[in-house]
Design an enzyme around this catalytic site. Structure first.
Site, PDB file in Angstrom:
ATOM      1  N   HIS A  10       0.826  -1.210   0.000  1.00 18.23           N
ATOM      2  CA  HIS A  10       0.000   0.000   0.000  1.00 18.23           C
ATOM      3  C   HIS A  10       0.859   1.259   0.000  1.00 18.23           C
ATOM      4  CE1 HIS A  10      -3.242  -2.690   1.026  1.00 18.23           C
ATOM      5  NE2 HIS A  10      -4.104  -1.698   0.959  1.00 18.23           N
ATOM      6  N   SER A  11       2.111   1.108   0.410  1.00 18.01           N
ATOM      7  CA  SER A  11       2.968   2.272   0.579  1.00 18.01           C
ATOM      8  C   SER A  11       4.153   2.196  -0.372  1.00 18.01           C
ATOM      9  CB  SER A  11       3.460   2.310   2.032  1.00 18.01           C
ATOM     10  OG  SER A  11       4.681   2.990   2.122  1.00 18.01           O
TER      11      SER A  11
END
Ligand SMILES: Nc1ncnc2c1ncn2[C@@H]1O[C@H](COP(=O)(O)OP(=O)(O)OP(=O)(O)O)[C@@H](O)[C@H]1O
Ligand SMILES: [Mg+2]
Lengths: 219, 215
Positions: A10-11
């Site tokens: 997600h990052s």
């Protein structure tokens, strides 16, 4: 032709950090981050995963992911990828799994071996301190010792056996099913390791490992 | 009237409006038991769908559904992207190359969509996810086959609304909310809510109001 890795997160920074950490131990392996969304927010990005898959080379790709949608997005990207039969999506702890997979790929392991190195990289429950029911001392006489491929062979040999198996060297013990933990022992050619086993299949487990060591971990 | 390509395009555009109107509500629901991006995720996705349809309209209902699918998959950025994306993809495959959809085709599309979501997300009914809205909608749609497109969709929407409400007391077992454990109880699941909103929008868009075809 080495195996490439794709890190789905997600990052963006997390994916890059994991890739950096893994590449340090595996300079020749391409470890491609696919993190965050195109507009810089947290989230998973199908297009980024597709792009990374296309760049990861044609020797096969192992994908690791963090949470929730990362698995689903990676799954969709693999389904839509031309070489999807040469992709393995692995449920593994992201950091340890990526490092273990990169090290295995660097050592020339095949696609399934690299995937297995990632899968079995879990720190897992701490190895018990109780003395094992049975044990043997084995002298390693293969060139690279208990490195990636031999470690993967040990873990694989134990598949299906009902026994807790550990490998010890110099006062440290590792879970024999964890490729990562085995490699962490740093056992080399000429070292003597103590293999211990407890459980109904303890004898068979020791026999299988002894045979691998004796034959110098054949292909 | 059965449902032709332009009707499907119209309901998809209406869905984009619904999502925009409910953006804040969905964000708030997701903030309580998730990461607060559900409304934003769907807005991003459906805005992209609308602009795709502005430049090109595919020539069958199935092709429209597939365009929605690929756009959501590549723009949403959260779990609802691959999940709704898979739903529209399977619905598109289910209706094949038909030029007009009747009630039975719509029910079959919904059934395929729900199966796709379950396969992708591995959630069961009771896990406090969109499946809790979708699965009863499929049951109701199936029972309404024989009726018009409007009747099938109305039955599905009503069941989805009841299904969404049923998520309130549940403890989440899938998705971000599952990290909260017991603390996820007492809140409406955002994905179940958006699923019910979309189905209500499809049913109530007025496109099929005078649908008279049976079966
Ligand atoms: N495994 C799953 N199966 C079915 N539905 C799910 C699953 N995981 C999440 N959902 C649904 O998705 C909704 C959340 O969608 P949203 O767009 O906010 O994604 P997210 O959870 O933020 O994504 P991410 O996994 O990237 O964190 C939930 O309310 C739930 O209904
Ligand atoms: Mg969310």
């Amino acid at each position: 032709m080495t195996i490439g890795l794709v890190i789905v997160s997600h990052s963006a920074r997390l994916a890059e950090g994991v890739a950096e950490l893994a590449a340090q131990m595996a300079p020749d392996v391409s470890v491609l981050p696919a993190g965050g969304t195109a507009d810089g927010t947290l989230g998973t990005d199908y297009v980024r995963v597709r792009t990374a898959l296309a760049r990861a080379g044609d020797g096969g790709v192992v994908l690791l992911y963090d949470l929730g949608s990362a698995r689903m997005v990676a799954e969709l990207a693999v389904e839509d990828h031309e070489g999807s039969s040469d992709c393995r999506l692995v449920d593994a702890p992201l950091v340890e799994g990526s490092v273990a997979a990169a090290v295995a790929a660097q050592g020339g392991a095949g696609l399934d071996e690299v995937a297995m190195a990632a899968r079995s990289a879990s720190g897992g429950p701490a190895v018990g301190t109780d003395p094992p029911a049975e044990s043997v001392d084995l002298l390693l006489h293969n060139e690279i010792g208990l490195h990636a491929r031999p470690a993967a062979l040990v873990a694989r040999a134990l598949a299906g056996l009902d026994a807790e198996v550990t490998v010890g060297l110099g006062g440290r013990r590792a879970d024999a099913r964890s490729v990562f933990a085995l490699m962490g022992l740093g056992a080399r050619d000429g070292d003597t390791v103590r293999v211990g086993a407890t459980g109904p299949d303890a004898g068979e487990a020791l026999r299988r490992i002894a045979e691998l060591v004796e034959r110098g971990f054949p292909e | 009237m059965s449902c032709a390509t332009e009707d499907v395009v119209a309901v998809v555009r209406a869905a984009a409006v619904t999502v925009r109107e409910h953006r804040d509500e969905l964000v708030e629901l997701d903030r309580r038991i998730g990461d607060g991006d559900h409304g934003e995720n769907l807005m991003r996705g459906f805005t992209a769908v609308t602009s795709k349809l502005d430049s090109h309209v595919p020539d069958t209902p199935g092709a429209v559904l597939k365009l929605v699918a690929t756009t959501l998959i590549s723009t949403v950025g959260g779990a609802s992207g691959p999940l709704f994306g898979t739903a529209f993809l399977r619905a598109g495959t289910a209706v094949g190359g038909l030029y007009r959809l009747d009630g039975a085709a719509v029910a079959a599309a919904l059934e395929a969509a729900s199966a796709g979501v379950i396969a992708r997300g591995r959630a069961d009914v009771g896990d406090k996810t969109m499946v809790d809205a979708l699965a009863p909608a499929v049951e109701a749609a199936r029972a309404a086959v024989g009726g018009s497109v409007a009747e099938v969709l109305a039955a599905a929407a009503e069941a989805a609304e009841r299904g969404a409400s049923s998520t309130v007391p549940l403890v989440a077992r899938k998705g971000r909310a599952s990290y909260l454990g017991e603390r996820s109880a007492g809140h409406l699941d955002p994905g179940a809510r958006s699923t019910a909103l979309l189905l209500r929008c499809f049913a109530g868009s007025g496109r099929f109001a005078d649908s008279a075809d049976r079966g």
